[in-house]
Design an enzyme around this catalytic site. Structure first.
Site, short mmCIF file in Angstrom:
data_model
loop_
_atom_site.label_atom_id
_atom_site.label_comp_id
_atom_site.label_asym_id
_atom_site.label_seq_id
_atom_site.Cartn_x
_atom_site.Cartn_y
_atom_site.Cartn_z
N CYS A 97 0.79 -1.24 0.00
CA CYS A 97 0.00 0.00 0.00
C CYS A 97 0.82 1.28 0.00
CB CYS A 97 -0.97 0.00 1.18
SG CYS A 97 -0.16 0.21 2.78
N CYS B 33 12.40 -7.44 12.77
CA CYS B 33 12.96 -8.36 11.77
C CYS B 33 11.93 -8.47 10.65
CB CYS B 33 13.23 -9.71 12.43
SG CYS B 33 14.04 -10.88 11.34
#
Length: 103
Positions: free
Chosen positions: A25, A93
């Site tokens: 997005c 991460c």
């Protein structure tokens, strides 16, 4: 939970200007100045932008983890870990395919 204790040196920090955005997005998720290398093969950051990343607790495979999701489209980004090497004591991460760099 495994905790890293060695500090992240300035040499391990990536020195780019811009941000990493959601690959789906385009929402800005992480400032490039908060990225660092840990040798895991996954992009790592020590802070997110505002409330653009949702933290969702997971209990899978007999362990608790924190899943990270884009707050705009809900895409899975990666996981959050405690990491004493960073200024925030956290390591985001992130799956490389979930983000892209934008200047």
């Amino acid at each position: 939970m495994f905790r890293h204790r060695q500090q992240v040196s300035a040499a391990d920090r990536v020195h780019k200007t811009g941000s990493y955005v959601c690959a789906c997005c385009g929402l800005a998720l992480f400032d490039a100045s908060k990225k660092f290398e840990v040798g895991s093969g996954f992009p790592s950051f020590w802070a997110q932008i505002d409330d653009h990343v949702i933290h969702k607790e997971l209990r899978t495979y007999d362990r608790a983890r924190t899943q990270l999701l884009c707050s705009k489209c809900g895409q899975h980004l990666g996981h959050l870990f405690e990491d004493a090497r960073t200024p925030t004591q956290l390591r985001y991460c992130i799956n490389q395919a979930a983000i892209r760099f934008a200047e």
